[in-house]
Design a protein around this motif. Sequence first.
Motif, PDB file in Angstrom:
ATOM      1  N   LEU A 151      17.497 -67.134 -26.239  1.00 16.74           N
ATOM      2  CA  LEU A 151      17.566 -66.047 -25.276  1.00 16.74           C
ATOM      3  C   LEU A 151      17.496 -64.739 -26.042  1.00 16.74           C
ATOM      4  N   ASN A 152      16.595 -63.854 -25.645  1.00 14.15           N
ATOM      5  CA  ASN A 152      16.427 -62.574 -26.323  1.00 14.15           C
ATOM      6  C   ASN A 152      17.132 -61.455 -25.575  1.00 14.15           C
ATOM      7  N   HIS A 153      16.953 -61.399 -24.249  1.00 17.84           N
ATOM      8  CA  HIS A 153      17.607 -60.374 -23.437  1.00 17.84           C
ATOM      9  C   HIS A 153      17.643 -60.836 -21.983  1.00 17.84           C
ATOM     10  N   THR A 154      18.495 -60.206 -21.232  1.00 14.38           N
ATOM     11  CA  THR A 154      18.530 -60.414 -19.796  1.00 14.38           C
ATOM     12  C   THR A 154      18.787 -59.064 -19.147  1.00 14.38           C
ATOM     13  N   ILE A 155      18.349 -58.943 -17.912  1.00 11.91           N
ATOM     14  CA  ILE A 155      18.500 -57.673 -17.208  1.00 11.91           C
ATOM     15  C   ILE A 155      19.762 -57.726 -16.347  1.00 11.91           C
ATOM     16  N   VAL A 156      20.555 -56.689 -16.450  1.00 10.54           N
ATOM     17  CA  VAL A 156      21.770 -56.542 -15.657  1.00 10.54           C
ATOM     18  C   VAL A 156      21.529 -55.430 -14.644  1.00 10.54           C
ATOM     19  N   ALA A 157      21.493 -55.780 -13.371  1.00  5.09           N
ATOM     20  CA  ALA A 157      21.317 -54.779 -12.314  1.00  5.09           C
ATOM     21  C   ALA A 157      22.624 -54.015 -12.118  1.00  5.09           C
ATOM     22  N   ALA A 158      22.499 -52.695 -11.908  1.00  7.20           N
ATOM     23  CA  ALA A 158      23.692 -51.857 -11.792  1.00  7.20           C
ATOM     24  C   ALA A 158      23.506 -50.780 -10.734  1.00  7.20           C
ATOM     25  N   ARG A 159      24.613 -50.441 -10.083  1.00  3.47           N
ATOM     26  CA  ARG A 159      24.604 -49.292  -9.170  1.00  3.47           C
ATOM     27  C   ARG A 159      24.534 -47.981  -9.954  1.00  3.47           C
ATOM     28  N   ASP A 160      25.132 -47.980 -11.146  1.00  2.00           N
ATOM     29  CA  ASP A 160      25.106 -46.820 -12.032  1.00  2.00           C
ATOM     30  C   ASP A 160      24.839 -47.344 -13.442  1.00  2.00           C
ATOM     31  N   ARG A 161      23.595 -47.216 -13.877  1.00  2.00           N
ATOM     32  CA  ARG A 161      23.157 -47.771 -15.155  1.00  2.00           C
ATOM     33  C   ARG A 161      24.020 -47.306 -16.321  1.00  2.00           C
ATOM     34  N   ASP A 162      24.212 -45.998 -16.435  1.00  2.25           N
ATOM     35  CA  ASP A 162      24.928 -45.459 -17.585  1.00  2.25           C
ATOM     36  C   ASP A 162      26.400 -45.857 -17.591  1.00  2.25           C
ATOM     37  N   ALA A 163      27.041 -45.794 -16.423  1.00  2.00           N
ATOM     38  CA  ALA A 163      28.458 -46.168 -16.332  1.00  2.00           C
ATOM     39  C   ALA A 163      28.644 -47.652 -16.631  1.00  2.00           C
ATOM     40  N   THR A 164      27.721 -48.476 -16.179  1.00  2.00           N
ATOM     41  CA  THR A 164      27.828 -49.916 -16.437  1.00  2.00           C
ATOM     42  C   THR A 164      27.669 -50.207 -17.919  1.00  2.00           C
ATOM     43  N   ALA A 165      26.685 -49.595 -18.566  1.00  7.01           N
ATOM     44  CA  ALA A 165      26.492 -49.804 -20.003  1.00  7.01           C
ATOM     45  C   ALA A 165      27.720 -49.338 -20.783  1.00  7.01           C
ATOM     46  N   GLU A 166      28.269 -48.195 -20.394  1.00  2.00           N
ATOM     47  CA  GLU A 166      29.464 -47.689 -21.070  1.00  2.00           C
ATOM     48  C   GLU A 166      30.655 -48.625 -20.845  1.00  2.00           C
ATOM     49  N   PHE A 167      30.825 -49.133 -19.629  1.00  4.17           N
ATOM     50  CA  PHE A 167      31.899 -50.085 -19.332  1.00  4.17           C
ATOM     51  C   PHE A 167      31.767 -51.314 -20.235  1.00  4.17           C
ATOM     52  N   LEU A 168      30.572 -51.876 -20.321  1.00  3.73           N
ATOM     53  CA  LEU A 168      30.375 -53.082 -21.130  1.00  3.73           C
ATOM     54  C   LEU A 168      30.659 -52.821 -22.600  1.00  3.73           C
ATOM     55  N   THR A 169      30.144 -51.722 -23.145  1.00  9.31           N
ATOM     56  CA  THR A 169      30.375 -51.451 -24.561  1.00  9.31           C
ATOM     57  C   THR A 169      31.842 -51.145 -24.839  1.00  9.31           C
TER      58      THR A 169
END
Length: 125
Positions: A5-23
């Motif tokens: 598996l190389n990557h998968t797409i995570v759908a988000a209501r707020d892209r930036d907030a979701t990425a920040e939450f995950l990191t």
Amino acid sequence: MPVHLNHTIVAARDRDATAEFLTDVLGLPPATTFGPFKVVSLGNGVSLDVVQAGPDVPSQHYAFLVGEDEFDEIWGRIKRYGLTYYADPYHRQAGQINTNDGGRGLYWLDPNGHNLEIITVPYGG
């Protein structure tokens, strides 16, 4: 070459907030930007490519295999952020962790309703 598996797409209501939450919760480096995606890089060369999807995001499940120390660190951040966590994927055992397969695991929700999981031992031991 074996299949990875190389990557998968995570759908988000707020892209930036979701990425920040995950990191933040997972203790990862800040996400980078590639086209329409915020790319959250995991330690095994796989990335979560977070994309802006709008108000209706179907819930997905993302499981992360972590070491014992990382489990404690992530669990600590989950508690510090006041997130509800569960021992089971159906969210019936709030405030508990599981010890399935001789390891530890827990589940929690991200801001989009995605069911996130950390485990210290792969399923099947």
